[in-house]
Design a protein around this motif. Structure first.
Motif, mmCIF file in Angstrom:
data_model
loop_
_atom_site.group_PDB
_atom_site.id
_atom_site.type_symbol
_atom_site.label_atom_id
_atom_site.label_comp_id
_atom_site.label_asym_id
_atom_site.label_seq_id
_atom_site.Cartn_x
_atom_site.Cartn_y
_atom_site.Cartn_z
ATOM 1 N N LEU A 222 0.840 -1.201 0.000
ATOM 2 C CA LEU A 222 0.000 0.000 0.000
ATOM 3 C C LEU A 222 0.881 1.258 0.000
ATOM 4 C CD1 LEU A 222 -3.141 0.596 2.209
ATOM 5 C CD2 LEU A 222 -1.409 2.360 1.978
ATOM 6 N N ILE A 223 1.926 1.240 0.812
ATOM 7 C CA ILE A 223 2.850 2.375 0.860
ATOM 8 C C ILE A 223 3.485 2.598 -0.508
ATOM 9 C CG2 ILE A 223 5.047 3.207 1.813
ATOM 10 C CD1 ILE A 223 4.324 1.762 4.423
ATOM 11 N N GLY A 224 3.959 1.513 -1.118
ATOM 12 C CA GLY A 224 4.613 1.616 -2.415
ATOM 13 C C GLY A 224 3.697 2.157 -3.492
ATOM 14 N N ALA A 225 2.451 1.674 -3.512
ATOM 15 C CA ALA A 225 1.502 2.128 -4.530
ATOM 16 C C ALA A 225 1.171 3.612 -4.350
ATOM 17 C CB ALA A 225 0.226 1.289 -4.455
ATOM 18 N N ALA A 226 0.967 4.030 -3.105
ATOM 19 C CA ALA A 226 0.621 5.430 -2.831
ATOM 20 C C ALA A 226 1.776 6.362 -3.175
ATOM 21 C CB ALA A 226 0.234 5.594 -1.364
ATOM 22 N N GLU A 227 2.997 5.977 -2.827
ATOM 23 C CA GLU A 227 4.142 6.843 -3.111
ATOM 24 C C GLU A 227 4.409 6.928 -4.611
ATOM 25 O OE1 GLU A 227 6.554 6.650 1.106
ATOM 26 O OE2 GLU A 227 7.511 5.831 -0.676
ATOM 27 N N SER A 228 4.263 5.810 -5.304
ATOM 28 C CA SER A 228 4.465 5.818 -6.759
ATOM 29 C C SER A 228 3.437 6.717 -7.443
ATOM 30 C CB SER A 228 4.362 4.400 -7.320
ATOM 31 O OG SER A 228 5.427 3.594 -6.866
ATOM 32 N N LYS A 229 2.191 6.629 -7.011
ATOM 33 C CA LYS A 229 1.126 7.436 -7.602
ATOM 34 C C LYS A 229 1.372 8.920 -7.370
ATOM 35 C CE LYS A 229 -3.919 7.969 -7.643
ATOM 36 N NZ LYS A 229 -5.205 7.482 -7.059
ATOM 37 N N TYR A 230 1.791 9.267 -6.165
ATOM 38 C CA TYR A 230 2.030 10.673 -5.850
ATOM 39 C C TYR A 230 3.250 11.210 -6.599
ATOM 40 C CZ TYR A 230 2.691 14.928 -3.085
ATOM 41 O OH TYR A 230 2.850 16.230 -2.686
ATOM 42 N N GLN A 231 4.300 10.415 -6.667
ATOM 43 C CA GLN A 231 5.507 10.842 -7.378
ATOM 44 C C GLN A 231 5.235 11.000 -8.874
ATOM 45 O OE1 GLN A 231 8.308 7.859 -6.098
ATOM 46 N NE2 GLN A 231 8.447 8.711 -4.037
ATOM 47 N N GLN A 232 4.410 10.139 -9.421
ATOM 48 C CA GLN A 232 4.031 10.269 -10.826
ATOM 49 C C GLN A 232 3.230 11.543 -11.042
ATOM 50 O OE1 GLN A 232 4.977 8.498 -13.450
ATOM 51 N NE2 GLN A 232 3.776 9.826 -14.812
ATOM 52 N N ALA A 233 2.351 11.859 -10.104
ATOM 53 C CA ALA A 233 1.558 13.081 -10.208
ATOM 54 C C ALA A 233 2.463 14.316 -10.137
ATOM 55 C CB ALA A 233 0.526 13.130 -9.082
ATOM 56 N N LEU A 234 3.500 14.252 -9.304
ATOM 57 C CA LEU A 234 4.450 15.363 -9.221
ATOM 58 C C LEU A 234 5.191 15.539 -10.545
ATOM 59 C CD1 LEU A 234 6.023 14.941 -5.652
ATOM 60 C CD2 LEU A 234 4.450 16.718 -6.412
ATOM 61 N N ASN A 235 5.615 14.433 -11.140
ATOM 62 C CA ASN A 235 6.313 14.495 -12.425
ATOM 63 C C ASN A 235 5.439 15.134 -13.505
ATOM 64 O OD1 ASN A 235 8.709 13.344 -11.533
ATOM 65 N ND2 ASN A 235 8.036 11.250 -11.975
ATOM 66 N N GLU A 236 4.166 14.747 -13.520
ATOM 67 C CA GLU A 236 3.249 15.316 -14.504
ATOM 68 C C GLU A 236 3.031 16.812 -14.252
ATOM 69 O OE1 GLU A 236 -0.225 12.917 -14.170
ATOM 70 O OE2 GLU A 236 0.683 11.162 -15.148
ATOM 71 N N SER A 237 2.997 17.194 -12.980
ATOM 72 C CA SER A 237 2.828 18.616 -12.653
ATOM 73 C C SER A 237 4.026 19.422 -13.119
ATOM 74 C CB SER A 237 2.643 18.795 -11.142
ATOM 75 O OG SER A 237 1.451 18.175 -10.711
ATOM 76 N N TYR A 238 5.236 18.874 -12.932
ATOM 77 C CA TYR A 238 6.444 19.564 -13.384
ATOM 78 C C TYR A 238 6.418 19.746 -14.893
ATOM 79 C CZ TYR A 238 8.236 18.175 -8.786
ATOM 80 O OH TYR A 238 8.407 17.984 -7.457
ATOM 81 N N HIS A 239 5.940 18.718 -15.604
ATOM 82 C CA HIS A 239 5.876 18.792 -17.064
ATOM 83 C C HIS A 239 4.893 19.876 -17.496
ATOM 84 C CE1 HIS A 239 4.507 17.592 -21.141
ATOM 85 N NE2 HIS A 239 5.789 17.258 -21.294
#
Length: 277
Positions: A222-239
Motif C-alpha cells: 500500500l505504501i509503495g503504490a501510494a508513493e508511486s502514484k504521488y511521485q508520478q503526479a508530481l512528475n506530470e505537474s512539473y511537465h
C-alpha cells in the motif's frame, strides 16, 4: 530595535524553514544577525529539536552501520532517541546533529514481532525505490509507524532536496494513515523553493488475524503504490509547469509588438551591433 525575545523568535522561524541540507548555513546567517552566541544557543534549542524531528534528520550513531532517523516517534525523553533497528537509545546534540552515549534499550510491546517483520519488508522496499534512503519502524500501543526519508544534496549544482513520508497502521482497526512530503531548493542565480505534501487515509484488506508476513506485505505494498502514484503526479505537474504555466509567464512579443524575423536580423539595431563586433 528588536528585543532579545524577538530576535530569538525570528531566528527560530528562519531555522525551522531551513531548506534540506542547509540548516548549518541558515544557523550561521542568523548567528550573524543575532550577534550574541550565548543568547542564540540558549534560545533556539526548541526550534532545532522541532526541525530535526519534523524533517526526519539522519545521524550517524557510534557502533551502528548506516544512518539513523531522528523522529518524534522514537523520542524517549529529553535528548534521548530510539534506534528501533538495534534496540539502542542515543543522546542527540540537536545543534551539531551528532549522537553519543549509546545504550541498550528494551522495547516491550505486544506488536513488537509484527514491527520487526514490517521493518524487514520496509528495508527491502527502500532498497528498491530509494538509492540513499533511510527508514525506521516504530511500534507502540498497537500502532506501527514507518518513517522514510531520502535526502539528495548537490550544493555544487545549487540544489538540494528531501523526500519524507510517515505511515501509521492501527493494528486494531486496520486503518492506515500516511503523509508524503517533498521539499526542493534551487538557488543558482535565484532562490526557488518547492514544498508540497499529500495525506492519505486507507484501510488494509487483511486483518489482525492474518500472519504477520501477510499483514506486512499488504501494508508495504500500500505504501509503495501510494508513493508511486504521488511521485508520478508530481512528475506530470512539473511537465505541465514547463510546457504551459511557465510559458504563459513569458512575453509573447518583444517591445516592438512584432515577431523577430531572423532572416532580416542585420536590419535590426542589435544585428548591426553584433555584425560590427
Amino acid at each position: 530595535m528588536a528585543t532579545s525575545e524577538e530576535k530569538i523568535k525570528i531566528a527560530s522561524k528562519f531555522l525551522k524553514a531551513a531548506p534540506p541540507g542547509e540548516i548549518n548555513d541558515v544557523f550561521n546567517d542568523v548567528r550573524a544577525l543575532v550577534g550574541d552566541d550565548d543568547l542564540l544557543d540558549g534560545g533556539i534549542l526548541a526550534a532545532l529539536e522541532e526541525y530535526n524531528t519534523e524533517e526526519l534528520a539522519t545521524v550517524e550513531v557510534p557502533g551502528v552501520e548506516g544512518k539513523v532517523i531522528v523522529s518524534k516517534y522514537g523520542h524517549i525523553e529529553g535528548d534521548w532517541f530510539l534506534d528501533p533497528k538495534t534496540n539502542n537509545k542515543f543522546k542527540l546534540d540537536h545543534l551539531r546533529q551528532t549522537a553519543s552515549e549509546v545504550e541498550t534499550y528494551t522495547v516491550e510491546d505486544e506488536i513488537e514481532e509484527l514491527r520487526k517483520v514490517i521493518e524487514k519488508d520496509a528495508e527491502i522496499y527502500l532498497g528498491d525505490r530509494y538509492a540513499d534512503g533511510v527508514s525506521a519502524v516504530y511500534g507502540s500501543n498497537g500502532v506501527v509507524t514507518v518513517a522514510i526519508v531520502h535526502n539528495k544534496y548537490s550544493p555544487s549544482n545549487y540544489w538540494n532536496g528531501r523526500w519524507r513520508s510517515v505511515w501509521t497502521l492501527d493494528t486494531v482497526t486496520n486503518e492506515v494513515k500516511g503523509v508524503m512530503k517533498c521539499k526542493v531548493h534551487y538557488y543558482e542565480d535565484g532562490n526557488v523553493q518547492l514544498e508540497t505534501s499529500k495525506e492519505l487515509d486507507d484501510k488494509l484488506t487483511k486483518g489482525a488475524s492474518e500472519p504477520h508476513k501477510v499483514i506486512s506485505k499488504v501494508f508495504v505494498d500500500l505504501i509503495g503504490a501510494a508513493e508511486s502514484k504521488y511521485q508520478q503526479a508530481l512528475n506530470e505537474s512539473y511537465h505541465d509547469l514547463a510546457e504551459s504555466t511557465f510559458n504563459g509567464l513569458r512575453r509573447a512579443l518583444p517591445y516592438t509588438r512584432t515577431k523577430l524575423d531572423w532572416n532580416k536580423i542585420l536590419t535590426y539595431r542589435i544585428g548591426a551591433e553584433l555584425a560590427a563586433k
